[in-house]
Every structure is written in structure tokens, then in C-alpha cells.
Motif scaffolding. Structure first.
Motif: not given
Length: 507
Positions: A264-266, A301-302, A403-407
């Protein structure tokens, strides 16, 4: 206080199935608890005792015949007073609707009744859902069960306080800019804002049509998933309702409760932190992120650069929609009617002016004036038009981040619960409480707030927010349940067990 009332809705469901309790016993225990503590908490505006007990008896009779309507059949619930309830007063926390009894149910209320859930009553709220503290209710302030001198959040502080004080195992709230999630954060409860259109808005007295969304208020993520399943789904009576399959919220919550988030990408939103954020809130947030990392999640980090403009955008769009929606309260069709003094044959305009002066509170008047100004000739493009452009940019920020994180994650609110009266006369300071929650409403994406622990400065609850793409509410449940299970294990039990007022204190 009955020990049963500290059990979760899921546990109560199992108790009912096993025959160790009945719906009548649970409903009566809840009503007794309300009678015991609500004089201090003031979570409820109206009770529905007779109908609730009738519903409970019907549930027990169905169960005796083996004909249950679902897992929550017989589990009591409270309803925010902005949702129409046939035969039960709906005031929206305003004098202008004092005593109004709707002739119909909101769709979510119909679904709750259809699920066999006794409705205990209607919960307090900021007038027409305008506020972050429930201090703007025309019927008095709700108090936070953790500290009765502090606010329970808003606008749905009544629903959150009812659940946190064990007056109701479940409640319905509405979230226009954080009115489910922010109260959840400051009361140590779970609050969910579904995808816009994922839950019917029919029968919800509108504040801002493009922002409002009904959602669950509960003590656990699993309970939220159970209630969300009941109220979700397409409604042809609501033009904004999405005709899409409902995700399996309960399966996602149970998967997350295993504590495994491998793959999972957070994304941690960089703009929702820094100066002005309470140190204890940020400490609990970082500890929660660290736990999710240990659970196997990939954390990055986004940046969502236009989030810094979300507050200003929201407080142009919302008042504009509110000024249009609240125009219907004109003293001609329903609600309060006040005749101006000293006028023998008042005109409709004079009656409306006198009624709105008495019937609306200061915050409602403030937002109507602001919204009318933003929509007025010569200012529409400069204010409302620009705000809509920024809304699009905020939605684009979400799209790029997903696009880079699921949540995406952040603290739910910048601070813990502040003292009653501390900000009621400072609208800008009050509005800043919704800094982290507003972007989700502007973009229509789902979010959940889960308790993240107690801030060091004051020992009060902080919240951890999880946001997901539209129609991916199940991701919120998976990550929220994972964090909840890890934290409960760390704490040695639910966070609400540590509330001073509930540990043999004033409640």
C-alpha cells in the motif's frame, strides 16, 4: 451504566445474534444513559423514546422468527438534526425551524429504519451546519465528553459526543467541510466522509449542495463500515447520487485489521503540517505514520500546492451556495414567522426581514451576507468564479497525488479540542479548524478520521485522516482499520477507555 453500552456495534450485533441481550434492553439502556448524562453533554435536541422502543420490540420479534434484516438489526442509532425524520422534529439547530416536523424521511433514515435500527433521537449541531464547535446551535452548546469545558467539534458535535459518551453506539452525521471528521478527531471517535454521491442526500437540509455528504459516526472502523454499508447506494430521488457498485467496506476493514499493509502506497501531504499545527497533534501523527510503515506500507511525501488556497476557496463557494439554499426560509411556507412591531399591515418583505432577524443566528447571517456579495453583479467573476477555478486545481492536485500514492494522509485537525468560548467571536480562527478536511469536500473524495492518541500538552484526542480517490472508500477502511488495530494494541485497549470524564469522573 450498563457494561453493554461500552461494546461496539459489531459486538452488540453478535450479542443480539447469540441471544445474550435484546434490542429492547439495548435501546432502554441507551435511553437511560441519555437521561443520566445528557444534561451535562447536551448531545441530543430531541428524543424518540416511544418509537425507538417500538422499533426495538419489532426487531426482537423478527429475530425470534429468524427474520433479521441484517447485522445491525436492533442496534440503536442517533441522527443529526439536519436529516428529515417523519414525525420527529427537525430543526437544523436553528430557531427558524423550531418545531418543524417533516412529513417524510431522508433516504438514509429510510435505510436505517429498513435495517431495523431503533432511532434514539436527533443530535445537536451548529445552526444549518455552519460551524466547527457546535457553539452556533440556537439550542445551546454540546460539551466534549473528554472535558466538559471544551468543544466537541462541529458542525456535528452532537453526534460525535453522543457516541463518545456511550449514549449511542452509532450515529449519522453530515460532512460539508469536515463536520464528521473534525468532531471525530477531537472526541476520539471514528468519522467517515464518503465519496460525494456515494450516499443519498435526499432529505438532507442543504447547506452547500456540491459539498454536503452524509456519513457514519462510530467508535471503531468496523462499526463505520457496517453503517456505511446500510446507507450507501444509488438513490433515483437524488440527482447527485452515483449509480455505481458499492465497495465491500466491511471486507476492507477486516483486511486492514490484520495489520498488514504490504504494497500500500501512502502519501503524506506536505502542505498539511508545519507552523500553526499543535506539536502534540503532529507527534501522534508521525508516530502513526511510523506504525503504518512497520505494517508494510510504502510511505512517500506528496505535494498538493493548491491546498493552501482550499480554505479561501471553500469560504467563497459554501456561503454562495448557502445564500441560495437558505433563501427558502422566508416565513411564507413553513417554519418561524415573526411580524414586525408597529406595522399594521406588513408586506411580505417586512415579515421576512423580521423573521430572519430573529430566526437566524450571527454565523448564518454572516455567511449569507458573504455568499450574496460573492454572487452579486460585478463580483461574481472576481470571487465565486475564481474560487471555482481553484476548486478545479485542488481536484487536479488530488489526481496527481493519487498517481504516486493509493491514499493520502494528514492530521485531521490542527489542534485538539479548544475551550468553549475561546474562538466563537473570532470567525477566522474558527474556520482554520477545517484546514485539513476541506480539500476532500471540494474534490468529492472520501476520507476517514481515526483516533491517533492523546496530545502531550493537554491529554486530549488527536485524529489521523486518510483520503482516497473517488469511489475507493474501501481504501480508507483498510488503512484506517490497520492503524486502529496497531494503536489499540499499543494502548492496551480503546482510546475512549482513557477519557477522564468517562473513567468515574463527571460522566
Amino acid at each position: 451504566m450498563s457494561a453493554d453500552l461500552r461494546r461496539t456495534a459489531a459486538q452488540l450485533s453478535r450479542d443480539l445474534a447469540e441471544g445474550t441481550t435484546t434490542s429492547v434492553e439495548l435501546t432502554q439502556a441507551s435511553l437511560d444513559r441519555i437521561a443520566q448524562v445528557d444534561g451535562s453533554v447536551h448531545a441530543f435536541l430531541a428524543l424518540n423514546a416511544d418509537q425507538a422502543l417500538d422499533s426495538a420490540r419489532a426487531s426482537d420479534e423478527r429475530r425470534g422468527r429468524g427474520e433479521t434484516t441484517g447485522p445491525l438489526d436492533g442496534v440503536p442509532i442517533a441522527v443529526k438534526d439536519v436529516l428529515a425524520t417523519e414525525g420527529l422534529a427537525t430543526t437544523c439547530g436553528s430557531r427558524i425551524l423550531e418545531g418543524w416536523v417533516p412529513p417524510y424521511d431522508a433516504t438514509v433514515v429510510t435505510r436505517v429504519r429498513g435495517a431495523g435500527m431503533p432511532i434514539l433521537g436527533k443530535t445537536n449541531m451548529d445552526e444549518f451546519a455552519m460551524g466547527s464547535s457546535t457553539e452556533h446551535s440556537a439550542y445551546g452548546t454540546t460539551h466534549n465528553p473528554w472535558d466538559l469545558d471544551r468543544i466537541p467539534g462541529g458542525s456535528g458535535g452532537g453526534s460525535a459526543a453522543a457516541v463518545a459518551s456511550f449514549e449511542a453506539p452509532l450515529a449519522l452525521g453530515t460532512d460539508t467541510g469536515g463536520s464528521i471528521r473534525q468532531p471525530g478527531a477531537v472526541t476520539g471517535t471514528v468519522g467517515v466522509k464518503p465519496t460525494y454521491g456515494g450516499v443519498s442526500r435526499y432529505g438532507l437540509v442543504a447547506l452547500a449542495n456540491s459539498l454536503d455528504q452524509v456519513g457514519p459516526v462510530t467508535r471503531t472502523v468496523e462499526d463505520a463500515a457496517l453503517l456505511h454499508t446500510v446507507i450507501a447506494g444509488h438513490d433515483p430521488r437524488d440527482s447527485t447520487s452515483l449509480d455505481q457498485p458499492v465497495p465491500d467496506f466491511l471486507a476492507a476493514a477486516r483486511q486492514g485489521a490484520t495489520g498488514d499493509l504490504s504494497g500500500v502506497r501512502i502519501g503524506v501531504i506536505t502542505e498539511l503540517a508545519g507552523e500553526g499545527w499543535q506539536a502534540g497533534v503532529m507527534a501522534r501523527f508521525q508516530e502513526s505514520v511510523d506504525l503504518l510503515t512497520k505494517a508494510g506500507a510504502d510511505v512517500v511525501e506528496v505535494s498538493c500546492p493548491h491546498f493552501v488556497h482550499a480554505l479561501a476557496t471553500y469560504y467563497l463557494i459554501l456561503p454562495a451556495e448557502a445564500s441560495s439554499n437558505l433563501a427558502r426560509f422566508d416565513a411564507m411556507r413553513y417554519g418561524l414567522r415573526v411580524l414586525p412591531e408597529g406595522v399594521d399591515a406588513p408586506s411580505a418583505e417586512q415579515v421576512m426581514r423580521a423573521t430572519r432577524e430573529v430566526g437566524f443566528g450571527d454565523e448564518v447571517k454572516r455567511r449569507i451576507i458573504l455568499g450574496t456579495y460573492a454572487l452579486s453583479s460585478g463580483y461574481y467573476d472576481a470571487y465565486y468564479g475564481q474560487a471555482q477555478k481553484l476548486r478545479t486545481l485542488i481536484s487536479n492536485d488530488f489526481a496527481q497525488a493519487f498517481e504516486v500514492a493509493d491514499v493520502l494522509v494528514s492530521p485531521t485537525a490542527p489542534t485538539t479540542a479548544f475551550p468553549i468560548g475561546d474562538k466563537v467571536d473570532d470567525p477566522l480562527a474558527m474556520y482554520l479548524n477545517d484546514l485539513a478536511t476541506i480539500p476532500a469536500n471540494l474534490a468529492g473524495v472520501p476520507g476517514i478520521s481515526v483516533p491517533s492518541g492523546l496530545a502531550d500538552e493537554d491529554g486530549l484526542p488527536a485524529g489521523f485522516q486518510v483520503l482516497a480517490p473517488a469511489l475507493a472508500d474501501d481504501r480508507c477502511y483498510r488503512v484506517g482499520a490497520a492503524l486502529e488495530s496497531l494503536l489499540v494494541e499499543q494502548w492496551g485497549g480503546p482510546l475512549l477507555d482513557r477519557a477522564p470524564a468517562l473513567e468515574g469522573g463527571s460522566l
